[in-house]
Each structure stands twice: as structure tokens, then as C-alpha cells.
Design a protein around this motif. Structure first.
Motif, PDB file in Angstrom:
ATOM      1  N   ALA A   1      -9.319 -17.264  81.216  1.00  0.00           N
ATOM      2  CA  ALA A   1     -10.693 -17.779  81.206  1.00  0.00           C
ATOM      3  C   ALA A   1     -10.991 -18.534  79.913  1.00  0.00           C
ATOM      4  N   VAL A   2     -10.542 -18.002  78.790  1.00  0.00           N
ATOM      5  CA  VAL A   2     -10.751 -18.688  77.507  1.00  0.00           C
ATOM      6  C   VAL A   2     -10.011 -20.019  77.499  1.00  0.00           C
ATOM      7  N   GLN A   3      -8.790 -20.027  78.025  1.00  0.00           N
ATOM      8  CA  GLN A   3      -8.018 -21.269  78.068  1.00  0.00           C
ATOM      9  C   GLN A   3      -8.654 -22.306  78.995  1.00  0.00           C
ATOM     10  N   ARG A   4      -9.426 -21.839  79.975  1.00  0.00           N
ATOM     11  CA  ARG A   4     -10.142 -22.770  80.869  1.00  0.00           C
ATOM     12  C   ARG A   4     -11.409 -23.314  80.224  1.00  0.00           C
ATOM     13  N   GLY A   5     -11.778 -22.803  79.061  1.00  0.00           N
ATOM     14  CA  GLY A   5     -12.945 -23.327  78.361  1.00  0.00           C
ATOM     15  C   GLY A   5     -14.107 -22.364  78.216  1.00  0.00           C
TER      16      GLY A   5
ATOM     17  N   GLN B   1     -15.270 -20.264  76.140  1.00  0.00           N
ATOM     18  CA  GLN B   1     -15.175 -19.749  74.773  1.00  0.00           C
ATOM     19  C   GLN B   1     -16.199 -18.665  74.447  1.00  0.00           C
ATOM     20  N   ILE B   2     -17.263 -18.580  75.248  1.00  0.00           N
ATOM     21  CA  ILE B   2     -18.268 -17.550  74.981  1.00  0.00           C
ATOM     22  C   ILE B   2     -17.645 -16.154  75.003  1.00  0.00           C
ATOM     23  N   ARG B   3     -16.560 -15.987  75.766  1.00  0.00           N
ATOM     24  CA  ARG B   3     -15.910 -14.684  75.864  1.00  0.00           C
ATOM     25  C   ARG B   3     -15.331 -14.233  74.520  1.00  0.00           C
ATOM     26  N   ILE B   4     -15.029 -15.172  73.636  1.00  0.00           N
ATOM     27  CA  ILE B   4     -14.518 -14.828  72.308  1.00  0.00           C
ATOM     28  C   ILE B   4     -15.524 -13.942  71.580  1.00  0.00           C
ATOM     29  N   PHE B   5     -16.814 -14.199  71.813  1.00  0.00           N
ATOM     30  CA  PHE B   5     -17.878 -13.421  71.164  1.00  0.00           C
ATOM     31  C   PHE B   5     -18.455 -12.339  72.085  1.00  0.00           C
ATOM     32  N   SER B   6     -18.682 -12.684  73.356  1.00  0.00           N
ATOM     33  CA  SER B   6     -19.337 -11.725  74.258  1.00  0.00           C
ATOM     34  C   SER B   6     -18.501 -10.470  74.470  1.00  0.00           C
ATOM     35  N   SER B   7     -17.185 -10.603  74.460  1.00  0.00           N
ATOM     36  CA  SER B   7     -16.314  -9.434  74.656  1.00  0.00           C
ATOM     37  C   SER B   7     -16.488  -8.410  73.551  1.00  0.00           C
ATOM     38  N   GLY B   8     -16.956  -8.861  72.383  1.00  0.00           N
ATOM     39  CA  GLY B   8     -17.166  -7.966  71.258  1.00  0.00           C
ATOM     40  C   GLY B   8     -18.373  -7.065  71.406  1.00  0.00           C
TER      41      GLY B   8
ATOM     42  N   LEU C   1      -9.230 -14.600  68.515  1.00  0.00           N
ATOM     43  CA  LEU C   1      -8.246 -15.682  68.387  1.00  0.00           C
ATOM     44  C   LEU C   1      -6.843 -15.134  68.160  1.00  0.00           C
ATOM     45  N   LEU C   2      -6.728 -14.024  67.422  1.00  0.00           N
ATOM     46  CA  LEU C   2      -5.400 -13.428  67.236  1.00  0.00           C
ATOM     47  C   LEU C   2      -4.895 -12.852  68.558  1.00  0.00           C
TER      48      LEU C   2
ATOM     49  N   GLU D   1       0.049 -14.769  78.715  1.00  0.00           N
ATOM     50  CA  GLU D   1      -0.328 -13.725  79.670  1.00  0.00           C
ATOM     51  C   GLU D   1      -1.714 -14.068  80.225  1.00  0.00           C
ATOM     52  N   TYR D   2      -1.712 -14.831  81.309  1.00  0.00           N
ATOM     53  CA  TYR D   2      -2.947 -15.403  81.858  1.00  0.00           C
ATOM     54  C   TYR D   2      -4.001 -14.342  82.149  1.00  0.00           C
ATOM     55  N   HIS D   3      -3.576 -13.168  82.618  1.00  0.00           N
ATOM     56  CA  HIS D   3      -4.532 -12.143  83.037  1.00  0.00           C
ATOM     57  C   HIS D   3      -4.831 -11.107  81.953  1.00  0.00           C
ATOM     58  N   TYR D   4      -4.257 -11.270  80.755  1.00  0.00           N
ATOM     59  CA  TYR D   4      -4.523 -10.288  79.696  1.00  0.00           C
ATOM     60  C   TYR D   4      -6.018 -10.265  79.367  1.00  0.00           C
ATOM     61  N   SER D   5      -6.592  -9.069  79.291  1.00  0.00           N
ATOM     62  CA  SER D   5      -8.002  -8.946  78.958  1.00  0.00           C
ATOM     63  C   SER D   5      -8.218  -7.779  78.008  1.00  0.00           C
ATOM     64  N   ALA D   6      -9.338  -7.806  77.299  1.00  0.00           N
ATOM     65  CA  ALA D   6      -9.669  -6.739  76.350  1.00  0.00           C
ATOM     66  C   ALA D   6     -11.154  -6.830  76.024  1.00  0.00           C
ATOM     67  N   VAL D   7     -11.696  -5.724  75.542  1.00  0.00           N
ATOM     68  CA  VAL D   7     -13.093  -5.679  75.126  1.00  0.00           C
ATOM     69  C   VAL D   7     -13.219  -4.826  73.868  1.00  0.00           C
ATOM     70  N   GLY D   8     -14.357  -4.944  73.201  1.00  0.00           N
ATOM     71  CA  GLY D   8     -14.658  -4.069  72.081  1.00  0.00           C
ATOM     72  C   GLY D   8     -15.064  -4.807  70.822  1.00  0.00           C
ATOM     73  N   ALA D   9     -15.866  -4.120  70.018  1.00  0.00           N
ATOM     74  CA  ALA D   9     -16.315  -4.655  68.729  1.00  0.00           C
ATOM     75  C   ALA D   9     -15.309  -4.376  67.624  1.00  0.00           C
ATOM     76  N   SER D  10     -14.120  -3.912  67.999  1.00  0.00           N
ATOM     77  CA  SER D  10     -13.154  -3.454  67.001  1.00  0.00           C
ATOM     78  C   SER D  10     -12.810  -4.509  65.963  1.00  0.00           C
TER      79      SER D  10
END
Length: 216
Positions: free
Chosen positions: A38-42, A44-51, A96-97, A105-114
């Protein structure tokens, strides 16, 4: 520590409200979690919202508990605006890391404020290296830098063993973010705290050494 700063309260409240929304609404959770494809498709909000999403209440509690102990150190040693720069800069670098480690890994996902929390922890330790923590299950104070380094070493274990739907990679991105941003904002630390700067770099160096060796 004095009374908790309003910015800390707002961030904790936002994490709790958005995480509980995600616990009860899978569509919402799926739309805003970090996912490589999803991030690669554009998206980018997920970079922040996932946190602001978490895997479960224990994950949420541990992150907010850690933030509660460390956030005000950064706010009072620097400023509220610089704290926000560290928090959101670390959150972004954490995502970003994760993207770098899992770009294929197209389907890799994660969440958290870590990532954000780890950046704040590293910042607080740099700014106040003598601080200690009292943990529920340990009757003696633990030096904060031991907690921070141990947290990252556990994250290496979590990354290697794919433990939970948690962004263990983001811990490192966040730590790197908090580390670098704090040193940019407070260059005097190189004169007063060079040993701690070196100690906190150790798990970061270990991670990239393992990655280069193909063991991550």
C-alpha cells in the motif's frame, strides 16, 4: 518528574482512541496499518497512521507506559516543538526502515507507536543519562540506558523470529531517528555525554552488521 505535560497526555489519548477504534473495526485497522504494498502504491499516510494503531491492549499499554516515563524528560530538556519533531521524525524513520527491510514483501504489515516511543526513549537517555526506572517486577532501579539497549536487543530477536504483528524493525528506525535528531538539536552532547552516545550506538551497529551478513 513533575506533572505530566499536556502534549504527552494528548499523544497518549490519541493512541488509545485510535487503537481502540482499530480493535473494534477491522476495515479501519486494515486501511491505516503499515503495509509495504500500500505504501509503495502511494498511500504514504500509513507511514504515520500505523503509529497510532496497536496489535492488542498489551502492546498499546507497553508503548504508552514507556512514553509516559520518557516523554516529559525530552519536553523539559528541549521544548514541546522539538519533542514533536523527535516523536514524528522517529515515527517516520521507523516506518521507512521497515519499508527498507521488507521492500520485497508486498503483504508485510505492522502497527504500533514503537518507533516514535523508541526515538523518545533514546532522546531522553542522551539528554539525561543518569536517569533510572523502577519496574513493577524488579525491586531495584534500572539505569535507563540498560532499558533502551535491552529494548533494541529484544527487537532484533523479534525481527528474526517474526514475533507478532508488531513493527520490530520500526524500533530501530525510531531509535536512529531519536538519536540523530537529538544530536542535531543538542550538539553539546558530544562534549558532555560521549560515552552514552557510543553505548547507544551499539545495538544499531549490531543490527546493520547482521543485515549486511545476511542474518536478518
Amino acid at each position: 518528574m513533575g506533572k505530566i505535560d499536556m502534549i504527552t497526555i494528548i499523544i497518549i489519548a490519541a493512541n488509545v482512541i485510535i487503537s481502540y477504534k482499530g480493535f473494534n473495526d477491522y476495515g479501519f485497522f486494515d486501511k491505516y496499518k503499515f503495509q509495504v504494498g500500500a505504501v509503495q502504491r502511494g498511500e504514504q499516510i500509513r507511514i504515520f497512521s500505523s503509529g497510532f494503531l496497536h496489535a492488542d491492549t498489551a502492546h498499546l499499554f507497553f508503548n504508552m507506559f514507556s512514553l509516559y516515563f520518557f516523554a516529559d524528560v525530552v519536553i523539559y530538556q528541549l521544548s514541546p516543538m522539538q519533542f514533536l519533531l523527535i516523536y514524528f521524525g522517529s515515527l517516520a524513520l521507523g516506518s521507512l526502515l521497515s519499508l527498507y527491510f521488507h521492500k520485497d514483501e508486498y503483504h508485510y504489515s505492522a502497527v504500533g507507536a514503537s518507533g516514535a516511543v523508541m526515538g523518545v526513549i533514546y532522546s531522553a537517555i542522551l539528554l539525561q543519562p543518569g536517569m533510572s526506572l523502577y519496574m513493577f517486577f524488579i525491586p531495584i532501579p534500572i539505569p535507563a540506558y540498560i532499558f533502551g539497549i535491552g529494548y533494541l536487543l529484544y527487537s532484533i530477536y523479534g525481527m528474526k523470529n517474526r514475533i507478532g504483528n508488531i513493527g520490530h524493525d520500526a524500533h530501530f528506525g525510531g531509535a536512529i531517528g531519536g538519536y540523530i535528531i537529538t544530536l542535531i538539536l543538542s550538539p553539546w552532547l558530544f562534549e558532555t555525554n560521549l560515552l552514552m552516545i557510543g553505548l547507544l550506538a551499539i545495538p544499531i551497529v549490531i543490527l546493520f552488521a547482521l543485515k549486511k551478513a545476511g542474518k536478518m
